[in-house]
Design an enzyme around this catalytic site. Structure first.
Site, PDB file in Angstrom:
ATOM      1  N   LYS A   1       0.855  -1.202   0.000  1.00  0.00           N
ATOM      2  CA  LYS A   1       0.000   0.000   0.000  1.00  0.00           C
ATOM      3  C   LYS A   1       0.891   1.252   0.000  1.00  0.00           C
ATOM      4  O   LYS A   1       0.658   2.185  -0.763  1.00  0.00           O
ATOM      5  CB  LYS A   1      -0.874  -0.009   1.245  1.00  0.00           C
ATOM      6  CG  LYS A   1      -1.509   1.330   1.576  1.00  0.00           C
ATOM      7  CD  LYS A   1      -2.402   1.261   2.789  1.00  0.00           C
ATOM      8  CE  LYS A   1      -1.675   1.541   4.066  1.00  0.00           C
ATOM      9  NZ  LYS A   1      -1.442   2.963   4.377  1.00  0.00           N
ATOM     10  N   ASN A   2       1.921   1.252   0.819  1.00  0.00           N
ATOM     11  CA  ASN A   2       2.712   2.478   1.006  1.00  0.00           C
ATOM     12  C   ASN A   2       3.735   2.720  -0.087  1.00  0.00           C
ATOM     13  O   ASN A   2       4.360   3.774  -0.129  1.00  0.00           O
ATOM     14  CB  ASN A   2       3.376   2.479   2.391  1.00  0.00           C
ATOM     15  CG  ASN A   2       2.331   2.663   3.490  1.00  0.00           C
ATOM     16  OD1 ASN A   2       1.166   2.926   3.196  1.00  0.00           O
ATOM     17  ND2 ASN A   2       2.734   2.494   4.732  1.00  0.00           N
TER      18      ASN A   2
ATOM     19  N   ARG B   1      -4.832  10.326   4.438  1.00  0.00           N
ATOM     20  CA  ARG B   1      -3.770  11.324   4.543  1.00  0.00           C
ATOM     21  C   ARG B   1      -2.836  11.256   3.354  1.00  0.00           C
ATOM     22  O   ARG B   1      -2.257  12.252   2.949  1.00  0.00           O
ATOM     23  CB  ARG B   1      -2.941  11.062   5.787  1.00  0.00           C
ATOM     24  CG  ARG B   1      -3.590  11.261   7.066  1.00  0.00           C
ATOM     25  CD  ARG B   1      -2.565  11.075   8.108  1.00  0.00           C
ATOM     26  NE  ARG B   1      -1.243  11.416   7.607  1.00  0.00           N
ATOM     27  CZ  ARG B   1      -0.827  12.644   7.333  1.00  0.00           C
ATOM     28  NH1 ARG B   1      -1.672  13.629   7.471  1.00  0.00           N
ATOM     29  NH2 ARG B   1       0.378  12.881   6.913  1.00  0.00           N
TER      30      ARG B   1
ATOM     31  N   CYS C   1      -5.111  12.088  12.465  1.00  0.00           N
ATOM     32  CA  CYS C   1      -5.793  10.797  12.651  1.00  0.00           C
ATOM     33  C   CYS C   1      -5.486  10.381  14.076  1.00  0.00           C
ATOM     34  O   CYS C   1      -4.842  11.093  14.834  1.00  0.00           O
ATOM     35  CB  CYS C   1      -5.309   9.789  11.634  1.00  0.00           C
ATOM     36  SG  CYS C   1      -3.609   9.344  11.908  1.00  0.00           S
TER      37      CYS C   1
ATOM     38  N   ARG D   1      -0.259  14.621  12.630  1.00  0.00           N
ATOM     39  CA  ARG D   1       0.144  14.343  11.240  1.00  0.00           C
ATOM     40  C   ARG D   1       0.255  15.637  10.418  1.00  0.00           C
ATOM     41  O   ARG D   1      -0.384  15.818   9.403  1.00  0.00           O
ATOM     42  CB  ARG D   1      -0.826  13.377  10.562  1.00  0.00           C
ATOM     43  CG  ARG D   1      -1.144  12.114  11.326  1.00  0.00           C
ATOM     44  CD  ARG D   1      -0.017  11.105  11.457  1.00  0.00           C
ATOM     45  NE  ARG D   1       0.453  10.542  10.222  1.00  0.00           N
ATOM     46  CZ  ARG D   1      -0.065   9.452   9.642  1.00  0.00           C
ATOM     47  NH1 ARG D   1      -1.103   8.879  10.177  1.00  0.00           N
ATOM     48  NH2 ARG D   1       0.441   8.988   8.519  1.00  0.00           N
TER      49      ARG D   1
ATOM     50  N   LYS E   1      13.562  16.861   9.841  1.00  0.00           N
ATOM     51  CA  LYS E   1      13.305  15.557  10.489  1.00  0.00           C
ATOM     52  C   LYS E   1      13.035  14.565   9.345  1.00  0.00           C
ATOM     53  O   LYS E   1      12.551  14.950   8.284  1.00  0.00           O
ATOM     54  CB  LYS E   1      12.067  15.684  11.376  1.00  0.00           C
ATOM     55  CG  LYS E   1      11.938  14.571  12.397  1.00  0.00           C
ATOM     56  CD  LYS E   1      10.792  14.872  13.368  1.00  0.00           C
ATOM     57  CE  LYS E   1      10.321  13.573  13.991  1.00  0.00           C
ATOM     58  NZ  LYS E   1       8.887  13.414  14.001  1.00  0.00           N
TER      59      LYS E   1
ATOM     60  N   SER F   1      11.134  12.308   7.140  1.00  0.00           N
ATOM     61  CA  SER F   1       9.701  12.164   6.866  1.00  0.00           C
ATOM     62  C   SER F   1       9.499  11.404   5.553  1.00  0.00           C
ATOM     63  O   SER F   1       9.953  11.857   4.494  1.00  0.00           O
ATOM     64  CB  SER F   1       9.033  13.544   6.748  1.00  0.00           C
ATOM     65  OG  SER F   1       7.836  13.448   6.002  1.00  0.00           O
ATOM     66  N   VAL F   2       8.787  10.271   5.631  1.00  0.00           N
ATOM     67  CA  VAL F   2       8.524   9.465   4.429  1.00  0.00           C
ATOM     68  C   VAL F   2       7.759  10.306   3.403  1.00  0.00           C
ATOM     69  O   VAL F   2       8.189  10.469   2.259  1.00  0.00           O
ATOM     70  CB  VAL F   2       7.729   8.194   4.803  1.00  0.00           C
ATOM     71  CG1 VAL F   2       7.218   7.464   3.582  1.00  0.00           C
ATOM     72  CG2 VAL F   2       8.590   7.272   5.670  1.00  0.00           C
TER      73      VAL F   2
ATOM     74  N   ASP G   1       4.998   0.805  12.040  1.00  0.00           N
ATOM     75  CA  ASP G   1       3.771   0.121  11.591  1.00  0.00           C
ATOM     76  C   ASP G   1       3.698  -1.314  12.088  1.00  0.00           C
ATOM     77  O   ASP G   1       2.700  -1.992  11.867  1.00  0.00           O
ATOM     78  CB  ASP G   1       3.687   0.126  10.056  1.00  0.00           C
ATOM     79  CG  ASP G   1       3.468   1.523   9.528  1.00  0.00           C
ATOM     80  OD1 ASP G   1       3.613   1.738   8.321  1.00  0.00           O
ATOM     81  OD2 ASP G   1       3.183   2.413  10.351  1.00  0.00           O
TER      82      ASP G   1
ATOM     83  N   ILE H   1       8.333   7.433  16.573  1.00  0.00           N
ATOM     84  CA  ILE H   1       7.946   8.115  15.323  1.00  0.00           C
ATOM     85  C   ILE H   1       6.687   8.951  15.520  1.00  0.00           C
ATOM     86  O   ILE H   1       6.638  10.113  15.153  1.00  0.00           O
ATOM     87  CB  ILE H   1       7.720   7.092  14.176  1.00  0.00           C
ATOM     88  CG1 ILE H   1       8.953   6.214  13.986  1.00  0.00           C
ATOM     89  CG2 ILE H   1       7.287   7.800  12.908  1.00  0.00           C
ATOM     90  CD1 ILE H   1      10.162   6.910  13.404  1.00  0.00           C
TER      91      ILE H   1
ATOM     92  N   ARG I   1      -8.344  -0.982   4.999  1.00  0.00           N
ATOM     93  CA  ARG I   1      -7.583   0.115   4.379  1.00  0.00           C
ATOM     94  C   ARG I   1      -6.232  -0.386   3.907  1.00  0.00           C
ATOM     95  O   ARG I   1      -5.673   0.119   2.957  1.00  0.00           O
ATOM     96  CB  ARG I   1      -7.367   1.251   5.389  1.00  0.00           C
ATOM     97  CG  ARG I   1      -8.607   2.043   5.683  1.00  0.00           C
ATOM     98  CD  ARG I   1      -8.264   3.295   6.429  1.00  0.00           C
ATOM     99  NE  ARG I   1      -7.171   4.018   5.768  1.00  0.00           N
ATOM    100  CZ  ARG I   1      -6.552   5.053   6.314  1.00  0.00           C
ATOM    101  NH1 ARG I   1      -6.901   5.463   7.516  1.00  0.00           N
ATOM    102  NH2 ARG I   1      -5.586   5.683   5.689  1.00  0.00           N
TER     103      ARG I   1
END
Ligand code: EPZ
Length: 420
Positions: A22-23, A94, A118, A123, A163, A165-166, A308, A330, A400
């Protein structure tokens, strides 16, 4: 809202095929907005968030042809696309913020709802906005929307993220692909495998992206060529099934994933007592009779233990033979699953972002409520090893990010049923 009825304890044995990530899919789908020519994306997971992203692209004007099994999408963009992403779509996911970079880079304007927070935290997207601003985006925030524009093409720049951040790394890489002038140098980047899959896809289409540690250099090009891409496997799904096997004295063969991308997780599970063998795209994992506790697990950016997987590992530590602790470094509020686990009998204390876990927990089946995607799968894991029946509510959180989860679990011996 659907619920899952799980009758524990269950023996876990059999084979699991891991779905597409998914990511990795979300930034790759967002990046298709950069293309004039058709793009084919394969191995998409059939999960709610992907549907949301595809609907968002449709609302921007993309024509999307899905294969019968809905795992392949052919995406054809119009010359002039719509550049408005509504709150109704963005609020459910998001990851929608990832269309900001490509829209501003390709169409030089965008109106995007600020993604809601969320349950796992506020976020914010300040790092996304600051980086895109450095590339030449001008924006104001009005009525919960980001109103952005640029004077023509973005310009290459050197940017150091405050920082890791993906999402901000992904948005900036996508935006820089079509920037003009000097190359863009992004420093202190996230380097998750999903981001490497994104840059592999873009380079295949003619982008010029190079990595060196946490520095990513992008030399802008004028356009991207027609291409197709097979999305990588979902390492969080794979990690979740590895935790399940370790937790339930299971014996699993996990297919379609290159084990090296979850090496950190596998090393941790070996310390816990799991027996693990791997080939280039399979993992054979056997859970131990006794689960050893790990004194202090800390989630970290890749290549550390992924946040995760934190909730799933907490369930495992509840069943370990000693005391352990997990530090969530995180997100500021990612312990929503603790209250639910306590309803099952878990003995967990929270001090700031550190959870202290008593082992040897006897989970007794109970009614449970999911909060975020990964917390809900942790409740399912706990229910699998609990004595008696559990009901896990709000399974849409699970849907999801986990494709066909109940069928995959049923196939490996879990007594799970969906209650409409
Ligand atoms: C991505 O979220 C993933 N989502 C998350 O997975 C994952 O947990 C997270 O990375 C960390 O690995 C997708 O890839 C779609 P971040 P993202 O930007 O990009 C703060 C799941 O379950 N931050 O790396 O939003 C932020 O609040 C999801 O699949 C800012 O302060 O994560 C967090 O505390 C959950 N300002 C930290 O940085 C910003 O502009 C890391 O966030 C951006 C982030």
């Amino acid at each position: 809202m659907d619920k899952f009825l799980i009758h524990g304890p269950c023996k876990i044995k059999g084979k699991v095929s891991i779905s597409g990530s998914k990511n990795a899919s979300l930034p790759i789908l967002a990046a298709t907005l950069l293309f004039d020519k058709p793009v084919i994306i394969k191995n998409l997971p059939r999960v709610r968030d992907i549907n949301t992203m595809l609907n968002l692209l449709r609302s921007l004007g993309s024509k999307i042809i899905l294969s019968k099994d809905r795992k392949t999408a052919k995406i054809i963009n119009k010359k002039n696309m719509n550049t408005f992403a509504s709150y109704s779509l963005v609020k459910t996911m998001r990851g929608s913020i990832l269309v900001l970079g490509p829209l501003i880079s390709k169409f030089h304007k965008a109106k995007i709802s600020l993604p809601g927070g969320c349950l796992i935290g506020a976020r914010p997207v300040n790092y996304h906005l600051a980086a895109l601003k450095k590339l030449g985006m001008k924006y104001v925030i009005k009525d919960g929307y980001i109103l952005a524009k640029s004077n023509g093409r973005l310009k290459g720049e050197t940017i150091k993220f405050p920082k890791i951040s993906v999402g901000a790394t992904e948005n900036s890489i996508i935006a820089a692909c079509l920037a003009k002038g000097k190359s863009t140098k992004l420093m202190n980047c996230a380097c998750e495998p999903e981001i490497k899959d994104l840059t592999k896809f873009l380079n295949k289409a003619g982008a010029n992206i190079k990595w060196s540690g946490r520095t990513c250099t992008i030399v802008g090009v004028n356009s991207l060529a027609q291409t197709n891409h097979i999305v990588m496997a979902d390492r969080i799904e794979a990690g979740t099934f590895c935790v399940a096997a370790t937790l339930a004295k299971g014996n699993l063969e996990i297919k379609n994933l290159a084990p090296k991308i979850i090496n950190t997780e596998l090393e941790l599970l070996k310390k816990v007592g799991a027996k693990i063998k791997t080939t280039n795209n399979k993992i054979f994992i056997k859970g131990p009779d006794k689960i050893k506790s790990i004194k202090n697990i800390k989630t970290k950016e890749f290549p550390g233990i992924p946040t995760d997987l934190q909730a799933q590992l907490m369930v495992l530590m509840c069943k370990s033979i000693g005391q352990s602790s997990i530090t969530e470094s995180i997100f500021e509020n990612r312990f929503m699953h603790v209250a639910e686990l306590q309803r099952l009998g878990a003995k967990i204390d929270i001090k700031n972002n550190k959870a202290f876990i008593e082992g040897n927990t006897k989970f007794i089946g109970a009614e449970l409520m999911s909060s975020d995607l990964r917390a809900s799968v942790a409740l399912v894991l706990a229910a699998i090893v609990a004595n008696g029946k559990s009901i896990v509510g709000r399974v849409y959180h699970l849907e999801r990010g986990y494709e066909n989860i109940e069928n995959k679990l049923q196939k490996i011996g879990v007594r799970i049923k969906r209650l409409k």
